[in-house]
Scaffold this active site. Structure first.
Site, PDB file in Angstrom:
ATOM      1  N   ASP A  94       2.681  41.480  23.216  1.00 33.91           N
ATOM      2  CA  ASP A  94       3.898  41.225  23.796  1.00 33.91           C
ATOM      3  C   ASP A  94       4.956  41.824  23.690  1.00 33.91           C
ATOM      4  O   ASP A  94       5.353  42.508  22.369  1.00 33.91           O
ATOM      5  CB  ASP A  94       4.831  39.767  24.952  1.00 33.91           C
ATOM      6  CG  ASP A  94       5.449  39.399  22.831  1.00 33.91           C
ATOM      7  OD1 ASP A  94       4.952  38.066  23.310  1.00 33.91           O
ATOM      8  OD2 ASP A  94       6.245  40.074  22.749  1.00 33.91           O
ATOM      9  N   HIS A 110      -2.078  44.451  16.547  1.00 36.08           N
ATOM     10  CA  HIS A 110      -3.209  44.245  17.720  1.00 36.08           C
ATOM     11  C   HIS A 110      -3.076  44.925  18.666  1.00 36.08           C
ATOM     12  O   HIS A 110      -3.567  44.505  19.957  1.00 36.08           O
ATOM     13  CB  HIS A 110      -3.468  42.330  18.419  1.00 36.08           C
ATOM     14  CG  HIS A 110      -3.905  41.977  16.660  1.00 36.08           C
ATOM     15  ND1 HIS A 110      -3.887  40.698  16.843  1.00 36.08           N
ATOM     16  CD2 HIS A 110      -4.672  42.025  16.041  1.00 36.08           C
ATOM     17  CE1 HIS A 110      -4.149  40.127  15.587  1.00 36.08           C
ATOM     18  NE2 HIS A 110      -4.667  40.867  15.173  1.00 36.08           N
ATOM     19  N   THR A 113       1.866  30.878  14.430  1.00 33.69           N
ATOM     20  CA  THR A 113       0.313  31.763  14.528  1.00 33.69           C
ATOM     21  C   THR A 113      -0.720  30.696  13.948  1.00 33.69           C
ATOM     22  O   THR A 113      -0.319  30.438  12.921  1.00 33.69           O
ATOM     23  CB  THR A 113       0.052  32.987  13.567  1.00 33.69           C
ATOM     24  OG1 THR A 113      -0.983  33.193  13.447  1.00 33.69           O
ATOM     25  CG2 THR A 113       0.858  32.530  11.968  1.00 33.69           C
ATOM     26  N   SER A 114      -1.314  30.530  13.865  1.00 30.94           N
ATOM     27  CA  SER A 114      -2.422  29.376  13.536  1.00 30.94           C
ATOM     28  C   SER A 114      -3.679  30.054  11.982  1.00 30.94           C
ATOM     29  O   SER A 114      -4.031  29.438  12.084  1.00 30.94           O
ATOM     30  CB  SER A 114      -3.692  28.890  14.777  1.00 30.94           C
ATOM     31  OG  SER A 114      -4.669  30.131  14.941  1.00 30.94           O
TER      32      SER A 114
HETATM   33  N1  APR Z   1       6.620  27.618  18.418  1.00 33.82           N
HETATM   34  C1  APR Z   1       6.218  28.030  17.595  1.00 33.82           C
HETATM   35  N2  APR Z   1       5.036  27.903  17.378  1.00 33.82           N
HETATM   36  C2  APR Z   1       4.791  27.777  18.440  1.00 33.82           C
HETATM   37  C3  APR Z   1       4.774  26.852  19.295  1.00 33.82           C
HETATM   38  C4  APR Z   1       6.337  26.811  19.544  1.00 33.82           C
HETATM   39  N3  APR Z   1       6.863  26.724  20.963  1.00 33.82           N
HETATM   40  N4  APR Z   1       3.700  26.233  20.324  1.00 33.82           N
HETATM   41  C5  APR Z   1       2.609  26.639  19.186  1.00 33.82           C
HETATM   42  N5  APR Z   1       3.584  27.270  19.081  1.00 33.82           N
HETATM   43  C6  APR Z   1       1.547  27.506  17.967  1.00 33.82           C
HETATM   44  C7  APR Z   1       0.956  26.406  17.589  1.00 33.82           C
HETATM   45  O1  APR Z   1       0.780  25.382  17.343  1.00 33.82           O
HETATM   46  C8  APR Z   1      -0.041  27.692  16.823  1.00 33.82           C
HETATM   47  O2  APR Z   1      -0.268  27.211  15.672  1.00 33.82           O
HETATM   48  O3  APR Z   1       1.709  28.770  17.493  1.00 33.82           O
HETATM   49  C9  APR Z   1       0.105  28.951  17.009  1.00 33.82           C
HETATM   50  C10 APR Z   1      -0.645  29.592  18.180  1.00 33.82           C
HETATM   51  O4  APR Z   1      -2.210  29.965  17.529  1.00 33.82           O
HETATM   52  P1  APR Z   1      -2.644  30.691  18.082  1.00 33.82           P
HETATM   53  O5  APR Z   1      -3.093  30.446  19.929  1.00 33.82           O
HETATM   54  O6  APR Z   1      -4.286  31.134  17.368  1.00 33.82           O
HETATM   55  O7  APR Z   1      -2.604  32.467  18.519  1.00 33.82           O
HETATM   56  P2  APR Z   1      -2.069  32.999  16.708  1.00 33.82           P
HETATM   57  O8  APR Z   1      -2.538  33.216  15.251  1.00 33.82           O
HETATM   58  O9  APR Z   1      -1.336  34.275  17.897  1.00 33.82           O
HETATM   59  O10 APR Z   1      -4.190  34.251  17.102  1.00 33.82           O
HETATM   60  C11 APR Z   1      -3.832  35.084  16.056  1.00 33.82           C
HETATM   61  O11 APR Z   1      -6.113  36.293  17.457  1.00 33.82           O
HETATM   62  O12 APR Z   1      -7.232  35.582  20.044  1.00 33.82           O
HETATM   63  C12 APR Z   1      -6.515  36.713  18.816  1.00 33.82           C
HETATM   64  O13 APR Z   1      -5.198  38.706  19.038  1.00 33.82           O
HETATM   65  C13 APR Z   1      -5.336  37.597  19.192  1.00 33.82           C
HETATM   66  O14 APR Z   1      -3.382  37.721  18.177  1.00 33.82           O
HETATM   67  C14 APR Z   1      -4.072  36.699  18.617  1.00 33.82           C
HETATM   68  C15 APR Z   1      -5.328  35.879  17.371  1.00 33.82           C
END
Ligand code: APR
Length: 230
Positions: free
Chosen positions: A89, A104, A173-174
């Site tokens: 985004d 990405h 990010t996880s």
């Molecule tokens: N504020 C901050 N963090 C949050 C919130 C919030 N309100 N709500 C959830 N989270 C955290 C979760 O606890 C988790 O650790 O955001 C993280 C989201 O993790 P993912 O869903 O795995 O997303 P991300 O780490 O960005 O994934 C990485 O995976 O599928 C691919 O390309 C895609 O860029 C993405 C990549």
């Protein structure tokens, strides 16, 4: 000015109403990665993939930056800020951040399937692409997104940025997906790391200060901590 490098993921945009991937109810619970986020999936069923990104693009266009995005943009008055985001985004840019690197790809952009250099910008009133929509080279348009199994063209530039960090911040990010998650290792030794996430995130990184909060409240706490630390 201290150089603050921020790595963000889907959780950064959660408070703007954009779904994360691996939280309960996340995108990867509703769709199979191999169907909508791989070149093989696009070859197998291109319309399904185009529709998946058309919907996410429309959601992103109506979403608004949250206090976390805005707080990071405001930090540009006090620090040299570099945002490296896994998000597709444009909420960091719309909040006012001026240095944003998308690892990405970007939902608002589409490109030729034959020539990755032929990139086109979509707008809220032209937010969809369909089978038969072609680039000027006559090839089918595709999302300007890095799919699983594809190269991450900006990773070198991201590594170089992290290597010049005085402070590293990780938000939402996880740390499940590489090479993005591996960027932390490129920070100079003893670089302080602030990790903002309401849930626990496993990392082998040292010198980590965990802020167990959401992005908006977490960025507010980060700014207080940095003011007291520097
Ligand atoms: N504020 C901050 N963090 C949050 C919130 C919030 N309100 N709500 C959830 N989270 C955290 C979760 O606890 C988790 O650790 O955001 C993280 C989201 O993790 P993912 O869903 O795995 O997303 P991300 O780490 O960005 O994934 C990485 O995976 O599928 C691919 O390309 C895609 O860029 C993405 C990549």
């Amino acid at each position: 000015m201290k150089h603050v490098v921020v790595l963000t993921g889907a959780g950064m945009s959660a408070e703007s109403g954009i779904a994360t991937f691996r939280d309960s109810g996340g995108l990867w619970e509703q769709y199979k990665i191999e169907d909508v986020a791989t070149p093989e999936g696009f070859a197998r069923n291109p319309q399904l993939v185009l529709d998946f990104y058309n919907q996410r693009r429309k959601d992103a266009f109506v979403a608004r930056p949250n206090e976390g995005h805005i707080g990071l943009a405001q930090m540009e008055a006090e620090y040299k800020m570099s945002i490296i985001t896994q998000n597709v985004d444009d909420l960091h840019e719309r909040a006012g951040s001026s240095r944003v690197l998308h690892l990405h790809g970007e939902l608002a952009k589409v490109r030729s399937t034959a020539n990755p250099g032929l990139i086109y910008e979509l707008t809220p009133d032209k937010a969809e692409i369909h089978l038969g929509d072609k680039a000027e080279d006559g090839s089918q348009l595709r999302p300007h997104i890095v799919w699983f199994g594809e190269a991450v063209p900006m990773i070198e530039e991201a590594m170089n940025i992290v290597q010049t960090a005085d402070i590293l911040v990780v938000i939402g990010t996880s740390l499940n997906v590489y090479p993005a998650a591996g960027l932390l290792q490129y920070a100079p030794t003893r670089t302080p790391v602030y990790l903002i996430d309401p849930n626990e995130v496993r990392t082998s990184q040292s010198y980590v200060h965990f802020i167990r909060k959401g992005a908006s409240e977490g960025v507010r706490e980060l700014r207080r901590l940095l003011r007291n630390a520097l």
